[in-house]
Enzyme design. Structure first.
Site, short mmCIF file in Angstrom:
data_model
loop_
_atom_site.label_atom_id
_atom_site.label_comp_id
_atom_site.label_asym_id
_atom_site.label_seq_id
_atom_site.Cartn_x
_atom_site.Cartn_y
_atom_site.Cartn_z
CB SER A 230 -0.95 -0.06 1.19
OG SER A 230 -2.10 0.65 0.89
CG HIS A 372 -5.80 -2.43 1.22
ND1 HIS A 372 -5.11 -2.13 0.07
CD2 HIS A 372 -5.24 -1.71 2.21
CE1 HIS A 372 -4.17 -1.24 0.36
NE2 HIS A 372 -4.22 -0.97 1.65
C1 GCU Z 1 -5.33 4.74 2.11
C2 GCU Z 1 -4.79 5.50 0.93
C3 GCU Z 1 -4.06 4.61 -0.05
C4 GCU Z 1 -3.04 3.78 0.68
C5 GCU Z 1 -3.67 3.06 1.84
C6 GCU Z 1 -2.67 2.29 2.72
O1 GCU Z 1 -6.36 3.92 1.72
O2 GCU Z 1 -5.86 6.17 0.32
O3 GCU Z 1 -3.46 5.36 -1.07
O4 GCU Z 1 -2.42 2.90 -0.22
O5 GCU Z 1 -4.29 3.99 2.69
O6 GCU Z 1 -1.51 2.65 2.79
O7 GCU Z 1 -3.11 1.32 3.35
#
Ligand code: GCU
Length: 389
Positions: A230, A372
């Site tokens: 992420s 995610h």
């Molecule tokens: C949020 C953000 C993302 C990122 C994520 C994370 O959702 O909007 O861009 O990748 O956090 O780091 O878990």
């Protein structure tokens, strides 16, 4: 005042974000040509790519998105604070390394947890995680175990595994991000519109751990795979693009300003990321809020900067925010640069189905079923990918 007018006035004062999750509503877009220089020359071989276009693309990413990457410092010191002998029932050796970097009388310390296989006869490849989650995920005592950094699995597969925490470089907070490496070592960056911010600082940290690996005889420093999830996955890409010593890059669910194409405007958009996380990217990047098409680059060009080294990008089926299809298409659009090195991509024309990893070539991709996250399913594929090279 009528209620509706009041509502409109209030609405005008705050940013309104709309996310598109409908493939049919993806706008028509044209990606910048990765092989065409700013002056209009077409790049036809790897020499010209490396000499002309690669430096130009790198600079575009620095100036418009991630900020500069300072490389000068006065000295660096490594302190092995623990080397306990047998860990994990004798299978691993634990090293905890304090890396202190000095510049102009100030210093920062990066703390690395590293397990190496105890029985290895020669230096081993290592996976380095840029840890953006809780420190308990990389527990050196192994009292707590986490799929996010499954150290035992890596050791059993013959790899070393390491991690450092992003907060050692820059707190992941819009009000305090500057209190780490930025204020201490590179305060001038804070004054520049193309200055490094948090994600740049984290990537800078990965390179300092790479400096350490070059001194550790148990590690094959030519086989360091930088991994991030992420926001950490955005960072692993930037680290590998900048620092060609990284042998390969894993970018897990990295989405917007990671491995996904910005121009698709699917899921998270630039305006949203810059508003929620103003401390991640350079000031200049804010100019592209709601103006994806004005960017001189798109994220396929970030992947291209890693050529000819292997890149593995993942997504999760329920993580539309990170645009799984846009990630696949970014890898595809980086293929022409790998082709300059005579590297053929094994990616199919269209994104593979859920839980159908594509691992055969320099491009790895899968879309895991679920949320995610970074799990042992993902790591299992990273290991298979790494074994190819
Ligand atoms: C949020 C953000 C993302 C990122 C994520 C994370 O959702 O909007 O861009 O990748 O956090 O780091 O878990």
């Amino acid at each position: 005042m009528k209620r509706i007018t009041l509502f409109l006035i209030l609405l005008a004062g705050c940013p309104v974000f709309s996310q598109n999750y409908d493939e049919a509503k993806v706008p028509h877009y044209t990606l910048p040509d990765v092989l065409k220089t700013t002056s209009g020359k077409t790049i036809r071989n790897e020499e010209k790519w490396e000499k002309l276009r690669r430096p130009e693309v790198l600079k575009l990413f620095e100036d418009h998105i991630y900020g500069q990457m300072p490389t000068d410092y006065d000295s660096i010191r490594y302190a092995l604070t623990e080397d306990d002998g047998a860990e994990m029932a004798g299978k691993a050796v634990l090293k905890q390394v304090g890396i202190t970097v000095f510049r102009k009388g100030n210093s920062v310390q990066i703390n690395v947890v590293l397990f190496t296989p105890a029985q290895a006869k020669k230096p081993v490849p290592v996976f380095l995680l840029i840890n953006n989650r809780g420190k308990e995920n990389t527990d050196p005592t192994r009292a707590k175990k986490s799929e996010f950094w499954p150290a035992e699995m890596l050791i059993d597969s013959g790899f070393a595994i390491a991690a450092f925490h992003v907060s050692d470089l820059a707190p992941d907070n819009k009000d305090t991000y500057m209190t780490g490496v930025l204020q201490k070592l590179y305060p001038e960056q804070l004054k520049m519109d193309n200055g490094m911010k948090a994600i740049g600082a984290w990537a800078w940290g990965a390179s300092r751990v790479m400096d350490y690996f070059e001194t550790d005889r148990d590690i094959d420093a030519k086989k360091v795979i930088v991994v991030g999830h992420s926001r950490g996955g955005k960072t692993s890409l930037w680290a590998a693009a900048q620092d060609q010593r990284f042998a390969a890059c894993v970018t897990n669910c990295s989405g917007n300003t990671g491995a996904a194409l910005a121009r698709r405007q699917f899921g998270e958009r630039i305006s949203r990321i810059n508003t929620t996380f103003p401390h991640w990217f350079s000031n200049n990047y804010k100019k592209y809020n709601d103006k994806e098409n004005a960017l001189p680059v798109d994220q396929h060009m970030l992947i291209a900067l890693i050529a000819p080294r292997p890149v593995y990008a993942t997504n999760a089926s329920k993580d539309l925010w990170a645009d799984p299809k846009g990630t696949f298409l970014a890898l595809k659009a980086a293929e022409p640069v790998y082709a300059l090195y005579k590297i053929q991509s094994g990616l199919p024309k269209d994104p593979p189905g859920i839980n159908k990893p594509v691992i055969g070539s320099h491009f790895g991709y899968h879309n895991r079923e679920g949320e995610h996250d970074m799990t042992v399913y993902d790591w299992g594929n990273f290991i298979r990918f790494a074994r190819k090279f």
